[in-house]
Write an enzyme that holds these catalytic residues in place. Structure first.
Site, PDB file in Angstrom:
ATOM      1  N   VAL A   7     119.216  -9.967  18.142  1.00  0.00           N
ATOM      2  CA  VAL A   7     117.781  -9.981  18.683  1.00  0.00           C
ATOM      3  C   VAL A   7     116.856  -9.864  17.871  1.00  0.00           C
ATOM      4  O   VAL A   7     116.716  -8.630  18.136  1.00  0.00           O
ATOM      5  CB  VAL A   7     117.251 -10.457  20.131  1.00  0.00           C
ATOM      6  CG1 VAL A   7     116.248 -11.405  20.536  1.00  0.00           C
ATOM      7  CG2 VAL A   7     119.228 -10.562  20.906  1.00  0.00           C
ATOM      8  N   ASP A   8     116.066 -10.021  17.222  1.00  0.00           N
ATOM      9  CA  ASP A   8     114.832 -10.317  16.895  1.00  0.00           C
ATOM     10  C   ASP A   8     113.729 -10.181  17.781  1.00  0.00           C
ATOM     11  O   ASP A   8     113.462 -10.419  19.105  1.00  0.00           O
ATOM     12  CB  ASP A   8     113.576 -11.041  15.746  1.00  0.00           C
ATOM     13  CG  ASP A   8     112.473 -10.929  14.849  1.00  0.00           C
ATOM     14  OD1 ASP A   8     112.648  -9.584  14.198  1.00  0.00           O
ATOM     15  OD2 ASP A   8     111.437 -11.778  15.328  1.00  0.00           O
ATOM     16  N   PHE A   9     112.663  -9.505  16.940  1.00  0.00           N
ATOM     17  CA  PHE A   9     111.946  -8.411  18.255  1.00  0.00           C
ATOM     18  C   PHE A   9     110.603  -9.245  17.944  1.00  0.00           C
ATOM     19  O   PHE A   9     109.998 -10.639  18.648  1.00  0.00           O
ATOM     20  CB  PHE A   9     111.397  -7.085  18.134  1.00  0.00           C
ATOM     21  CG  PHE A   9     110.266  -6.383  19.340  1.00  0.00           C
ATOM     22  CD1 PHE A   9     110.668  -6.450  20.671  1.00  0.00           C
ATOM     23  CD2 PHE A   9     109.464  -6.539  18.680  1.00  0.00           C
ATOM     24  CE1 PHE A   9     109.591  -6.064  21.019  1.00  0.00           C
ATOM     25  CE2 PHE A   9     107.958  -5.544  19.586  1.00  0.00           C
ATOM     26  CZ  PHE A   9     108.541  -5.891  20.678  1.00  0.00           C
ATOM     27  N   ASP A  10     109.394  -9.254  17.203  1.00  0.00           N
ATOM     28  CA  ASP A  10     108.901  -9.587  17.440  1.00  0.00           C
ATOM     29  C   ASP A  10     108.714 -11.918  17.008  1.00  0.00           C
ATOM     30  O   ASP A  10     109.263 -11.856  15.871  1.00  0.00           O
ATOM     31  CB  ASP A  10     107.689  -9.259  16.459  1.00  0.00           C
ATOM     32  CG  ASP A  10     106.905  -8.134  16.393  1.00  0.00           C
ATOM     33  OD1 ASP A  10     106.786  -7.860  16.999  1.00  0.00           O
ATOM     34  OD2 ASP A  10     107.502  -7.405  15.521  1.00  0.00           O
ATOM     35  N   THR A  12     110.244 -13.850  18.659  1.00  0.00           N
ATOM     36  CA  THR A  12     111.588 -13.660  19.488  1.00  0.00           C
ATOM     37  C   THR A  12     111.247 -13.745  20.622  1.00  0.00           C
ATOM     38  O   THR A  12     111.738 -14.420  21.280  1.00  0.00           O
ATOM     39  CB  THR A  12     112.597 -13.614  18.290  1.00  0.00           C
ATOM     40  OG1 THR A  12     112.833 -13.637  17.006  1.00  0.00           O
ATOM     41  CG2 THR A  12     113.947 -13.773  19.253  1.00  0.00           C
TER      42      THR A  12
END
Length: 225
Positions: A7-10, A12
């Site tokens: 999973v990406d952070f920013d 997402t």
């Protein structure tokens, strides 16, 4: 069947694109400069700091980056999860998936944001921009996460919100899910994002959860049985 979730952070997990905008504005204020908001959106995101500093006559790219990171530390204190994002992480656990965070953002700012949102322990592995030589769309961050998880790419789903995420996933040979929330319309060209041909596209996390359960052939009523 998916055994691994990246999973990406920013943009997402958290609607942080506006927080980055505020961080850029903070840095510009520190440098005594003013740049229109629409120009920041078009020209500041996803670029090396040296290039941005040179184009807008901001002096040292390192100094500019330092101000942006200071601003980001402040703005990420306001970070919140997208509705349903926590449910998605919990669904991944119920589906017995290994879970990793894969982001190009610096580790200190990411960890601060995760702590503020109460999910710093939600991941088996965290790969930040400080942990790799090449940022997405290079596949190195994806490969590093898979290596640390001791998993292969064939049963992996990578969730992100931008071309860099999907292209990194393609290059690493994993499946991809593209997050296109309404909040991103001022920042992104959705048709350009769809043209990267992700495995799955979703607006709300309930759609992604249903896709994960359907792909893993596990009905919601059977979770935890």
């Amino acid at each position: 069947m998916y055994r691994t979730l990246l999973v990406d952070f920013d943009g997402t997990l958290t609607p942080s694109l506006t927080l980055w905008l505020q961080a850029f504005q903070y840095a510009l204020d520190k440098l005594g400069r003013t740049v229109p908001e629409d120009t920041i959106i078009k020209r500041f995101y996803y670029r090396p700091y040296e290039e941005t500093a040179a184009e807008f006559d901001l002096g040292s790219g390192k100094v500019f980056e330092g101000h942006v990171m200071d601003g980001l530390t402040i703005t990420l204190a306001k970070a919140e999860l997208f509705p349903g994002a926590l449910d998605m992480l919990e669904a991944a656990r119920e589906l017995r998936m290994a879970v990793a965070l894969v982001t190009s953002s610096p580790r200190p700012q990411v960890m601060s944001g995760l702590r503020n949102m109460g999910i710093e322990d939600a991941f088996d592995v965290i790969v930040s921009g400080d942990d790799v030589r090449h940022f997405k769309p290079h596949p190195e961050p994806v490969f590093k996460a898979l290596h640390l998880l001791e998993r292969g790419p064939d049963e992996c789903l990578f969730v992100g919100d931008y071309t860099t995420d999907v292209l990194a996933g393609h290059a690493a040979g994993v499946h991809t899910a593209l997050h296109l929330p309404a909040e991103h319309e001022p920042f992104y060209d959705f048709e350009m994002l769809r043209a990267t041909r992700p495995t799955f596209t979703f607006t709300h996390y309930a759609e992604l959860i249903a896709f994960m359960r359907r792909t893993n052939m596990l009905e919601p009523t059977l979770i935890g049985a």
